[in-house]
Design an enzyme around this catalytic site. Structure first.
Site, PDB file in Angstrom:
ATOM      1  N   ASP A 119       9.143  -3.699  -0.264  1.00 14.44           N
ATOM      2  CA  ASP A 119       9.378  -2.256  -0.169  1.00 14.44           C
ATOM      3  C   ASP A 119       9.093  -1.922   1.294  1.00 14.44           C
ATOM      4  OD1 ASP A 119       9.881   0.332  -1.068  1.00 14.44           O
ATOM      5  OD2 ASP A 119       7.781   0.720  -1.521  1.00 14.44           O
ATOM      6  N   CYS A 164      13.067   3.787   1.669  1.00 16.10           N
ATOM      7  CA  CYS A 164      13.239   5.202   1.299  1.00 16.10           C
ATOM      8  C   CYS A 164      13.998   5.900   2.422  1.00 16.10           C
ATOM      9  CB  CYS A 164      11.897   5.859   0.991  1.00 16.10           C
ATOM     10  SG  CYS A 164      10.778   5.895   2.380  1.00 16.10           S
ATOM     11  N   ALA A 187       0.836  -1.209   0.000  1.00 14.42           N
ATOM     12  CA  ALA A 187       0.000   0.000   0.000  1.00 14.42           C
ATOM     13  C   ALA A 187       0.872   1.260   0.000  1.00 14.42           C
ATOM     14  CB  ALA A 187      -0.901   0.015   1.227  1.00 14.42           C
ATOM     15  N   PRO A 188       0.438   2.325  -0.691  1.00 17.57           N
ATOM     16  CA  PRO A 188      -0.840   2.467  -1.390  1.00 17.57           C
ATOM     17  C   PRO A 188      -0.885   1.900  -2.811  1.00 17.57           C
ATOM     18  CG  PRO A 188       0.337   4.553  -1.378  1.00 17.57           C
ATOM     19  CD  PRO A 188       1.174   3.600  -0.571  1.00 17.57           C
ATOM     20  N   ARG A 237      -5.091   0.522   5.010  1.00 15.82           N
ATOM     21  CA  ARG A 237      -4.221   0.766   3.850  1.00 15.82           C
ATOM     22  C   ARG A 237      -4.460  -0.271   2.751  1.00 15.82           C
ATOM     23  NH1 ARG A 237       0.074   4.157   4.250  1.00 15.82           N
ATOM     24  NH2 ARG A 237       1.497   2.850   3.058  1.00 15.82           N
TER      25      ARG A 237
HETATM   26  N1  SAM Z   1       5.206  -0.307  -1.839  1.00 16.25           N
HETATM   27  C1  SAM Z   1       4.351   0.809  -1.506  1.00 16.25           C
HETATM   28  C2  SAM Z   1       4.197   1.680  -2.724  1.00 16.25           C
HETATM   29  O1  SAM Z   1       5.045   1.641  -3.633  1.00 16.25           O
HETATM   30  O2  SAM Z   1       3.178   2.406  -2.807  1.00 16.25           O
HETATM   31  C3  SAM Z   1       4.846   1.572  -0.304  1.00 16.25           C
HETATM   32  C4  SAM Z   1       5.083   0.672   0.882  1.00 16.25           C
HETATM   33  S1  SAM Z   1       5.523   1.478   2.367  1.00 16.25           S
HETATM   34  C5  SAM Z   1       7.148   1.965   2.058  1.00 16.25           C
HETATM   35  C6  SAM Z   1       5.689   0.136   3.473  1.00 16.25           C
HETATM   36  C7  SAM Z   1       4.418  -0.598   3.786  1.00 16.25           C
HETATM   37  O3  SAM Z   1       4.732  -1.675   4.676  1.00 16.25           O
HETATM   38  C8  SAM Z   1       3.352   0.238   4.470  1.00 16.25           C
HETATM   39  O4  SAM Z   1       2.177   0.219   3.738  1.00 16.25           O
HETATM   40  C9  SAM Z   1       3.176  -0.426   5.833  1.00 16.25           C
HETATM   41  O5  SAM Z   1       1.849  -0.424   6.272  1.00 16.25           O
HETATM   42  C10 SAM Z   1       3.659  -1.845   5.585  1.00 16.25           C
HETATM   43  N2  SAM Z   1       4.121  -2.519   6.815  1.00 16.25           N
HETATM   44  C11 SAM Z   1       4.259  -2.013   8.060  1.00 16.25           C
HETATM   45  N3  SAM Z   1       4.671  -2.953   8.925  1.00 16.25           N
HETATM   46  C12 SAM Z   1       4.797  -4.101   8.231  1.00 16.25           C
HETATM   47  C13 SAM Z   1       5.170  -5.424   8.565  1.00 16.25           C
HETATM   48  N4  SAM Z   1       5.506  -5.743   9.804  1.00 16.25           N
HETATM   49  N5  SAM Z   1       5.155  -6.351   7.592  1.00 16.25           N
HETATM   50  C14 SAM Z   1       4.815  -6.030   6.337  1.00 16.25           C
HETATM   51  N6  SAM Z   1       4.470  -4.791   5.954  1.00 16.25           N
HETATM   52  C15 SAM Z   1       4.458  -3.841   6.888  1.00 16.25           C
END
Ligand code: SAM
Length: 473
Positions: free
Chosen positions: A183, A236, A117-118, A144
């Site tokens: 990511d 990032c 997400a997103p 999300r």
């Molecule tokens: N890949 C997305 C994009 O290009 O739009 C952005 C992803 S963002 C950097 C990281 C995501 O990892 C968030 O949506 C977050 O909710 C999720 N996240 C948080 N904790 C996590 C966990 N323990 N395992 C997997 N995903 C997680």
């Protein structure tokens, strides 16, 4: 039409400045990076080639064929093409995923976007993947996951599933994926310029917590990568603890190797190697984009995927048999299967993955899979709004009506529309600048609008800020 770009004042305390210089020692100048944080953040978009099949008169993102920079940041909410999935607002550096995946996408692929997400990377993967491929886009946070689902439905392909699971839940797909994209959630140092609020949330303790979580996520999902497959890890953030150090320790523990990606000099992407970890780094003082770091990890061996012998019994979907499918066959132009989830609500899904769909439903919290088709009430078929976004929607079955920009936005605001000279009563297919946007039901004096409330525009429609990307044709 556009907002003047704002340059955020960045206040980094001395400790953080020193931290940058230390962390980036031998990679790039921490001072130059710090200074670049006081420059304007570029705005970039990536077009959906199924909806905008022409180039735009805008500067291109060097490493992504469909990526463009806009001169200023417009109000995206006030462009109908944005709501119709004709493009995605994506940070330019992260579009580098195209350069990594393109050479692998010469055959149908099975891909998992684990932290999706997103939906920036997921929609990009969909555009890169050949016919016959499958994408599972997963997001662990429920709210999300729904935003991800909206963006994926609007991108319009039938081979995608959106799930809301923890990385550990994919154990049933051991050795299955050709590509897994992680990511990862990170400390977000690369977002300091765009979103100075991120600075307040930053701490060294958070960096440590993130690196532990990233390591856990990579280990949780590694078994799902097929032998010979690829794990793409990105963040990032700038520090090495969440990038080189996470990857190097992972390589050591798994015996995997990093791949080298060819670069063009003018891109100014920095390749940095440390203890076997090869990281591709994007810095705002070098490239036109925000901070980003990506590694490509190759899996040599491991268990191959073994399909389950039995299809699970208790799944909450039923696949419509071929003989009964005829009822729905003229709605879409591809050979997808049709399945029912809630009573009377029909979806279509890529026919190559019929069995797997049942398996995914049995093991995962599925937010959606494929393309929403219709709701059946008695003998009536009411088209679901998401069908209008599908590339496979058969646009010959309903009368078509082209609307202007303000009317298209009023559709996306879920207002009842009064449309002149509608061709007939009943369902009408709306387009804006030829892009399919949705359906209304003409009941004579007005047209009812079934656009989902959860997706509807909440802000006032200010005429002076309305615009569209199609102006850059
Ligand atoms: N890949 C997305 C994009 O290009 O739009 C952005 C992803 S963002 C950097 C990281 C995501 O990892 C968030 O949506 C977050 O909710 C999720 N996240 C948080 N904790 C996590 C966990 N323990 N395992 C997997 N995903 C997680």
């Amino acid at each position: 039409m556009c907002n003047v770009p704002t340059i955020n004042r960045i206040y980094l305390n001395k400790n953080l400045q020193t931290y940058f210089i230390d962390e980036l020692h031998g990679i790039t100048s921490g001072e130059q990076l710090y200074n670049s944080l006081h420059t304007a953040s570029p705005t970039s978009i990536r077009i959906n080639p199924n909806k905008i099949d022409y180039g735009l008169q805008l500067p291109q993102v060097l490493w992504c064929e469909q990526g463009y920079y806009l001169p200023q940041r417009p109000k995206f909410t006030l462009d109908p093409a944005f709501h119709a999935g004709a493009y995605y607002v994506q940070e330019a550096s992260s579009m580098f995923l195209e350069h990594i995946v393109k050479p692998l996408a010469t055959r149908p692929l099975k891909v998992l976007d684990l932290c999706a997400a997103p939906g920036g990377k997921s929609t990009q993967l969909i555009s890169l993947m050949q016919r016959g491929s499958l994408l599972i886009a997963n997001e662990v946070i429920q709210s999300r996951a729904h935003i991800l689902s909206e963006n994926v439905i609007k991108w319009g392909k039938s081979n995608c599933v959106v799930t809301n699971n923890d990385p550990k839940d994919f154990g049933f797909l051991e050795g299955f994926f050709d590509i897994v994209v992680v990511d990862a959630p990170c400390s977000g140092e690369g977002m300091f310029r765009k979103d100075p609020q991120a600075i307040n949330e930053w701490s060294e303790a958070h960096v440590d917590l993130c690196s532990k979580r990233q390591t856990r996520i990579l280990h949780d999902i590694w078994d799902c990568v097929a032998p010979g497959g690829t794990l793409i890890y990105s963040t990032c953030t700038y520090n090495q603890k969440e990038n080189e150090d996470v990857v190097a320790a992972f390589l050591q523990q798994t015996g995997a190797e990093c791949a080298h990606i060819p670069l063009q000099q003018e891109w100014k992407v920095v390749e940095h190697e440390k203890n076997g970890a090869v990281c591709y780094r994007f810095f705002p003082h070098k490239t036109q984009g925000e901070g980003f770091c990506v590694s490509v990890i190759h899996k040599r061996d491991g268990k191959e995927f073994v399909p389950p012998r039995k299809t699970p019994k208790s799944v909450d979907i039923s696949i419509i048999e071929q003989k009964n499918r005829l009822h729905y066959s003229n709605l879409i132009t591809d050979e997808s299967i049709v399945y029912e989830r809630q009573k009377g609500v029909m979806w279509s899904f890529s026919k190559n993955y019929r069995k797997l769909l049942l398996d995914i439903y049995a093991h995962c919290r599925v937010v959606h899979a494929g393309i929403p088709l219709v709701e059946t009430i008695g003998h009536k078929l009411n088209p679901l709004p998401g069908l209008a976004f599908a590339s496979s929607f058969n646009q010959t079955i309903l009368p078509k009506y082209e609307v202007d920009l303000p009317t298209a936005l009023r559709y996306f605001k879920k207002e009842a529309l009064t449309l002149e000279n509608l061709p007939s009563k009943g369902w009408i297919h709306l387009t804006y600048q030829g892009i399919s946007i949705g359906f209304v039901k003409n009941i004579g004096n007005r047209a009812n609008n079934p656009y989902p409330a959860a997706w509807a525009i909440k802000m006032n429609l200010q005429p002076e800020l309305m615009w569209s990307i199609v102006e850059y044709r």
